[in-house]
Design an enzyme around this catalytic site. Structure first.
Site, short mmCIF file in Angstrom:
data_model
loop_
_atom_site.label_atom_id
_atom_site.label_comp_id
_atom_site.label_asym_id
_atom_site.label_seq_id
_atom_site.Cartn_x
_atom_site.Cartn_y
_atom_site.Cartn_z
N ASN A 193 60.06 84.61 73.58
CA ASN A 193 60.88 83.68 74.47
C ASN A 193 61.05 82.35 73.90
O ASN A 193 60.23 81.70 72.89
CB ASN A 193 59.97 83.23 75.73
N SER A 248 53.56 74.82 72.13
CA SER A 248 54.82 75.48 72.16
C SER A 248 55.89 75.35 71.06
O SER A 248 56.04 74.19 70.37
CB SER A 248 55.50 75.32 73.41
N THR A 284 59.91 73.56 71.42
CA THR A 284 60.10 71.99 71.84
C THR A 284 60.20 71.23 70.37
O THR A 284 58.85 71.21 69.97
CB THR A 284 59.35 71.50 72.59
N LYS A 310 45.70 72.92 74.82
CA LYS A 310 46.28 74.63 74.55
C LYS A 310 46.82 74.31 73.00
O LYS A 310 47.69 73.50 72.57
CB LYS A 310 47.34 74.98 75.47
#
Length: 386
Positions: A137, A203, A206, A243
């Site tokens: 994704n 992530s 970004t 995270k």
């Protein structure tokens, strides 16, 4: 009434009853044969939207499976009915949190949520790699923004008789000039509705986000976030989790551990791990070269190893939520023995439906009993203590 019509009604009724029973009991074979193929007829993002629609309109049944007492666990003064949570990324906007919790998750994580609404990256941005049961994704933090998601969670907590555990996963806006401010604003906004916070700086979708994992940037980020948490959460200091990426270098790992082992920057937990930009063992899959973060089975070994590394680097003092490639009880158990106190799934839920959750819990209970453990807590980090 003719015998044929009677036979038709009886047969039809039996089929409907059988289908309904298999549906509400999360029968594994039924979901794999009928429900999952139905969703997979759509492209991945359409299937995601269909799931959200189903949750909004009461089409997701509530689990009738009773969690074994052995799987109950307590962390941060929060009691979990079972240790299997839903990772961020599915209920991005806090739209179906209650429906997903009722499926049987021990907790549900919402987000990532950005301060201002943003559409995320251009479509298509989600791809299935069927041969390896994985997903790529590059959503890019598509978010309804703080205000909208907060109202949904406030309504859930205040007006829907909901006593489930909700984590709030915070991200930054793509065009933000001040990442620290974005996360601090999230702490302020959701302090009244979050059971725990997640600072997502890992992530791959970004630009520049993962740079916040570097030592000095992480110190500055955490000092401000911890100060905001302590100010806005009152006496009940909501747990603050970090995270991290599975693509860290050895020096990155040491630097992160050095920061969070320092009492000034100490978080309450780690989530290990986010998706990976590496493509190990998936190149025979269509879509394997699509940019984005890879989740699912190929991440299983990497995330388990990383859990064990951070368990040792933090001397077992900082709780870990293990996520990445958990498809069965053995996968879950391996992460617990590597040092995870809680677990999360995402991709296995997409590929198997809610039956995978029941199967993991049943298998995990059996494995604990086989090794003569009385609880999850007894098994945490067992492989690191040998």
């Amino acid at each position: 009434m003719s015998p044929f019509r009677s036979l038709f009604y009886i047969t039809s009724g039996g089929c409907i009853l059988c289908t309904g029973t298999n549906f509400i009991t999360f029968n594994d074979k039924f979901y794999k044969k009928y429900i999952i193929p139905f969703f997979f007829m759509c492209d991945p993002e359409q299937a995601h939207s269909l799931l959200i629609f189903s949750g909004k309109y009461g089409l997701i049944p509530k689990s009738i499976y009773k969690d074994p007492p052995m799987l109950k666990t307590k962390l941060w003064d929060i009691s979990f009915n079972n240790p299997i949570g839903l990772a961020a990324g599915l209920d991005k906007q806090g739209e179906i949190t209650k429906a997903l919790y009722n499926v049987g998750f021990g907790f549900v994580e919402v987000g990532s949520i950005t301060p201002l609404p943003q559409p995320g990256n251009e479509k298509p941005r989600v791809f299935r790699l069927l041969n390896s049961q994985s997903i790529i994704n590059r959503y890019g933090f598509n978010s309804d923004g703080h205000d909208v998601v907060f109202e949904r969670l406030k309504n859930l907590k205040l007006h829907q008789n909901f006593d489930g555990i909700v984590g709030v996963n915070l991200g930054k806006n793509k065009e933000s000039k001040n990442a620290v401010s974005d996360y601090v604003e999230g702490i302020k906004k959701f302090a009244s509705v979050a059971d725990y916070f997640v600072i997502n700086i890992s992530s791959p979708n970004t630009p520049g986000l993962r740079d916040l994992q570097k030592k000095n940037a992480l110190k500055g980020l955490l000092s401000n976030i911890i100060e905001a948490r302590n100010e806005y959460c009152g006496e009940h200091k909501i747990p603050l989790l970090l995270k991290i990426s599975p693509d860290l270098t050895d020096q990155d790992k040491k630097n992160i551990a050095d920061v969070i082992n320092d009492k000034r920057y100490q978080v309450d937990g780690l989530i290990i791990s986010n998706t990976t930009v590496k493509r190990v063992e998936v190149y025979d899959n269509p879509n394997a070269l699509e940019p984005g973060g890879l989740s699912g089975k190929p991440l299983q070994e990497t995330s388990t190893k990383l859990i064990a590394e951070f368990y040792k680097l933090t001397h077992g003092a900082i709780p870990i939520i293990g996520v990445g490639g958990i498809f069965n009880g053995q996968d879950a158990y391996a992460k617990i023995k590597a040092g995870a106190s809680l677990l999360q799934i995402y991709t296995s839920f997409i590929y198997n439906g809610p039956s995978v959750l029941i199967n993991i819990k049943k298998e995990l209970e059996c494995l604990l009993r086989e090794d003569k453990y009385n609880s999850i807590a007894d098994a945490i980090g067992a492989d690191c203590k040998k």
